[in-house]
Design a protein around this motif. Sequence first.
Motif, short mmCIF file in Angstrom:
data_model
loop_
_atom_site.label_atom_id
_atom_site.label_comp_id
_atom_site.label_asym_id
_atom_site.label_seq_id
_atom_site.Cartn_x
_atom_site.Cartn_y
_atom_site.Cartn_z
N ASP A 83 72.44 36.30 -4.20
CA ASP A 83 70.72 37.46 -4.70
C ASP A 83 70.11 37.87 -3.24
OD1 ASP A 83 71.39 34.87 -3.36
OD2 ASP A 83 69.18 33.91 -3.77
N LEU A 84 71.52 37.95 -2.44
CA LEU A 84 71.23 38.36 -0.76
C LEU A 84 71.98 39.72 -0.72
CD1 LEU A 84 71.36 35.16 1.77
CD2 LEU A 84 69.36 36.32 0.35
N LEU A 85 72.18 40.01 -1.99
CA LEU A 85 73.36 41.48 -1.53
C LEU A 85 72.11 42.45 -1.52
CD1 LEU A 85 75.39 41.41 -5.03
CD2 LEU A 85 76.48 41.80 -2.40
N LYS A 86 72.86 42.97 -0.10
CA LYS A 86 71.99 44.35 0.64
C LYS A 86 72.61 45.78 0.16
CE LYS A 86 69.13 41.76 3.99
NZ LYS A 86 68.03 41.52 3.69
N ASP A 87 71.63 46.80 -0.17
CA ASP A 87 72.14 47.79 -0.16
C ASP A 87 73.32 47.86 0.61
OD1 ASP A 87 70.85 48.72 -2.51
OD2 ASP A 87 69.44 49.49 -1.70
N PHE A 88 74.12 49.11 0.35
CA PHE A 88 75.03 49.07 2.17
C PHE A 88 74.37 50.25 2.63
CE2 PHE A 88 78.65 51.09 3.87
CZ PHE A 88 78.44 50.84 5.34
N LYS A 89 74.06 49.38 4.36
CA LYS A 89 74.18 50.61 5.53
C LYS A 89 75.10 49.70 6.58
CE LYS A 89 68.93 51.34 4.36
NZ LYS A 89 69.23 53.10 3.66
N THR A 90 75.81 51.23 6.73
CA THR A 90 76.76 51.50 8.30
C THR A 90 75.93 50.62 9.24
OG1 THR A 90 75.83 53.76 9.14
CG2 THR A 90 78.20 53.54 7.98
N PRO A 91 74.46 50.07 9.46
CA PRO A 91 74.54 49.80 11.46
C PRO A 91 74.90 47.59 10.83
CG PRO A 91 72.94 50.99 10.93
CD PRO A 91 73.54 51.39 9.33
N TYR A 92 74.79 47.68 9.48
CA TYR A 92 75.70 45.79 9.20
C TYR A 92 77.31 46.05 9.88
CZ TYR A 92 71.64 45.60 5.99
OH TYR A 92 70.55 45.09 5.40
N LEU A 93 77.63 47.29 10.49
CA LEU A 93 79.36 46.86 10.01
C LEU A 93 79.19 46.62 11.99
CD1 LEU A 93 81.52 48.44 7.80
CD2 LEU A 93 80.47 46.62 7.67
N ALA A 94 78.49 47.21 13.03
CA ALA A 94 78.27 47.53 13.90
C ALA A 94 78.81 45.77 14.50
CB ALA A 94 76.76 48.00 14.34
N GLY A 95 79.94 45.79 15.31
CA GLY A 95 80.08 45.31 15.70
C GLY A 95 81.11 43.79 15.52
N TYR A 96 81.47 44.03 14.19
CA TYR A 96 82.75 43.70 13.20
C TYR A 96 83.18 44.57 13.22
CZ TYR A 96 78.63 39.90 13.16
OH TYR A 96 77.69 38.77 12.88
N MET A 97 84.66 43.47 12.54
CA MET A 97 85.46 44.40 11.74
C MET A 97 85.11 44.91 10.31
SD MET A 97 88.28 45.03 14.20
CE MET A 97 89.46 45.22 13.36
N ALA A 98 85.90 45.63 9.71
CA ALA A 98 85.67 45.89 8.47
C ALA A 98 86.98 46.32 7.94
CB ALA A 98 84.57 46.91 7.73
N GLU A 99 86.99 46.64 6.60
CA GLU A 99 88.22 47.43 5.89
C GLU A 99 87.88 47.89 4.59
OE1 GLU A 99 91.22 45.31 5.78
OE2 GLU A 99 92.56 44.78 7.76
N LYS A 100 88.36 49.05 4.19
CA LYS A 100 87.91 49.63 3.33
C LYS A 100 89.29 48.87 2.34
CE LYS A 100 91.70 53.46 3.29
NZ LYS A 100 91.79 54.95 3.67
N TYR A 101 89.10 49.07 0.64
CA TYR A 101 89.81 48.68 0.02
C TYR A 101 91.19 48.99 -0.19
CZ TYR A 101 88.15 52.87 -3.80
OH TYR A 101 87.91 53.78 -3.58
N ASN A 102 92.28 48.33 -0.12
CA ASN A 102 93.15 49.14 -1.17
C ASN A 102 93.70 48.86 -2.51
OD1 ASN A 102 94.16 46.52 1.37
ND2 ASN A 102 94.92 49.08 1.39
N PHE A 103 92.84 48.22 -3.27
CA PHE A 103 93.15 48.53 -4.89
C PHE A 103 91.75 48.46 -5.18
CE2 PHE A 103 95.81 44.69 -2.91
CZ PHE A 103 96.88 45.56 -3.31
#
Length: 342
Positions: free
Chosen positions: A209-229
């Motif tokens: 229920d806490l899912l938010k529409d994706f915005k790139t600022p949420y990733l600032a300061g963290y690691m993130a990966e794109k999907y492999n599959f």
Amino acid sequence: MILHYKCPSCGSDMSFDAESGDLSCQSCGRHENIENYPEELVTTRFSADEASEYHCENCGAILITTAETAATSCSYCGAAVVIADRLSGQLAPAKVIPFTISKEEAMAAFQKWCRKGLLTPKDFMTADRIKSITGIYVPFWLFDLNSKVQVNAECTRVRTYTQGDYIYTETKYYDAFRDINLDYLKIPVDASVKMNDELMDKLEPYPYDLLKDFKTPYLAGYMAEKYNFTDEELFPRAKEKISGYIDSYISSTFSGYHSTRIKNKHIDTRNVKSNYVLLPVWMVSYDYKNLDYTFAMNGQTGKVVGKPPISTGKVTAWFSGIAVGTFFALKIVSFVMGGELW
């Protein structure tokens, strides 16, 4: 495209703050609401071929990333960067659950978890050998599945009664048919080749229920990966994850019978919808007696999973305690029944 988020007040880099849910400036303390962050303050640089090498806009250092990296930090100046090319088009996540547990809170929660280990070595429980703790947005596919199930079974009801000097058992047989329609929503399957599937599964559940529409600022300061599959490649795993629930539901429809023998069962599961999302995970690397142990923490709920080392001494003491307790219990039972206590 490389994205840097600059502070409107002092020009320093901003990163996502788990406590407030805003972009935060470490230099002057300014907070910016992600929904209202002005696009003109986003510093961008396009890469020619989406290569894994790029230059940090802050210090000019050449940074190397893996092909899967979508967000990282400069190892030289610490600037938070987002590689937007790897988050666009088919690689654009639909939703994200932001971190709500900060690095300091994650460290404290992990140390508390270590102290609860009943069979872990005493010096491990101090949790003072943490090598690294990294916040990563892990790529997941969330599946909405529909299963149409048809089952034929032979069921029995048994009745026992007494008539005169005889006891009779009456068994009635029934041919039963079930036509079931089941919907399962938001079944998560991690899409990263680097992540241990067992660890990621144990981190569930997430508060969707806490899912938010994706915005790139949420990733600032963290690691993130794109999907492999892709979702098509992971669809079999999603079906496997719900198979136990389907079998349990089928069994529940045959309540009231004394026995049930399934003669045939047909399950047709289809992918109604699948969304690519990023979910928050703290990865903890722990060094104990020259061995590395990896633990994962749900970045939203604080749940910790992983396999800590086991203390041989504690296990021996535990089994010895059970053996002694059993011995005394049997002696007492023997005494109550007329035997000797010793």
